[in-house]
Scaffold this active site. Structure first.
Site, PDB file in Angstrom:
ATOM      1  N   CYS A  34      -2.013  -0.707   7.565  1.00 37.13           N
ATOM      2  CA  CYS A  34      -1.232   0.525   7.491  1.00 37.13           C
ATOM      3  C   CYS A  34      -1.304   1.320   8.795  1.00 37.13           C
ATOM      4  CB  CYS A  34      -1.703   1.357   6.312  1.00 37.13           C
ATOM      5  SG  CYS A  34      -1.404   0.561   4.720  1.00 37.13           S
ATOM      6  N   HIS A  55       0.853  -1.182   0.000  1.00 37.77           N
ATOM      7  CA  HIS A  55       0.000   0.000   0.000  1.00 37.77           C
ATOM      8  C   HIS A  55       0.891   1.235   0.000  1.00 37.77           C
ATOM      9  CE1 HIS A  55      -3.823  -2.044   1.834  1.00 37.77           C
ATOM     10  NE2 HIS A  55      -3.330  -2.708   0.797  1.00 37.77           N
ATOM     11  N   CYS A  72      -5.862   1.679   6.101  1.00 36.21           N
ATOM     12  CA  CYS A  72      -6.522   0.442   6.533  1.00 36.21           C
ATOM     13  C   CYS A  72      -5.870  -0.030   7.838  1.00 36.21           C
ATOM     14  CB  CYS A  72      -6.376  -0.627   5.450  1.00 36.21           C
ATOM     15  SG  CYS A  72      -4.671  -1.211   5.231  1.00 36.21           S
ATOM     16  N   GLU A 120       1.153   3.807   1.866  1.00 31.15           N
ATOM     17  CA  GLU A 120       1.745   4.167   3.159  1.00 31.15           C
ATOM     18  C   GLU A 120       2.946   3.282   3.487  1.00 31.15           C
ATOM     19  OE1 GLU A 120      -1.437   3.384   2.371  1.00 31.15           O
ATOM     20  OE2 GLU A 120      -2.784   4.002   3.970  1.00 31.15           O
TER      21      GLU A 120
END
Length: 174
Positions: free
Chosen positions: A103, A70, A100, A72
């Site tokens: 993360c 992701h 999410c 991040e």
């Protein structure tokens, strides 16, 4: 390698002005994710307390066949390598979509000082909308959270990505 990609606003500028500056940078990374990699358009930039870009990223989970890639995580991995430390103390993470659960917990474990996100994630948001993992008082690290910075821009880009996948016309930014 730590580099300054865009000059930060001068010292003394209100926090919200800095937040918009860096969120625009993250939105540019989200655009890159979509246009260059056909990824869900989420971008993230991690900025040190001195205004230095420590790391940046965009979603690469589809392209890299990596469920953890992701935006991040990509940005924090890059930052950790750049400063040779897994602790990202004093930094601010700007991301175009509310993180999410995966993360959010990585942000806590990395000791990021501030999280600024654009659009909320009504399905898997873990920073106050669906879940509030970052705000859980049992953590030994507190992250300051600011949501909604340039949310309309981020939300429209995400909506249009999924509309295009379904063969629907894009929504226009107002």
């Amino acid at each position: 390698m730590v580099e300054r990609l865009a000059p930060p606003p001068p010292l003394g500028v209100p926090v919200h002005d800095q937040d918009e500056h860096w969120m625009r940078h993250a939105l540019g990374l989200a655009e890159r994710a979509e246009l260059e990699f056909n990824e869900i358009p989420v971008g993230a930039v991690l900025v040190g307390a001195d205004g230095t870009v420590l790391g940046e990223g965009w979603n690469l989970n589809i392209a890299d066949h990596d469920p953890s890639a992701h935006a991040e995580i990509v940005a924090m991995r890059q930052a950790g390598r750049a400063i040779t430390n897994h602790r990202l103390i004093g930094s601010t993470l700007y991301v175009t979509l509310e993180p999410c659960a995966m993360c959010a917990m990585a942000i806590v474990h990395a000791r990021v000082a501030r999280l600024v996100y654009a659009a909320t994630d009504p399905k898997t948001g873990a920073c106050g909308s669906v879940f509030d993992l970052i705000g859980d008082p049992r953590h030994n690290h507190r992250v300051e959270i600011h949501g909604g910075v340039l949310a309309k821009d981020a939300s429209t880009r995400l909506t249009n990505y999924f509309r295009a996948k379904r063969g629907k016309p894009p929504l226009l930014l107002e």
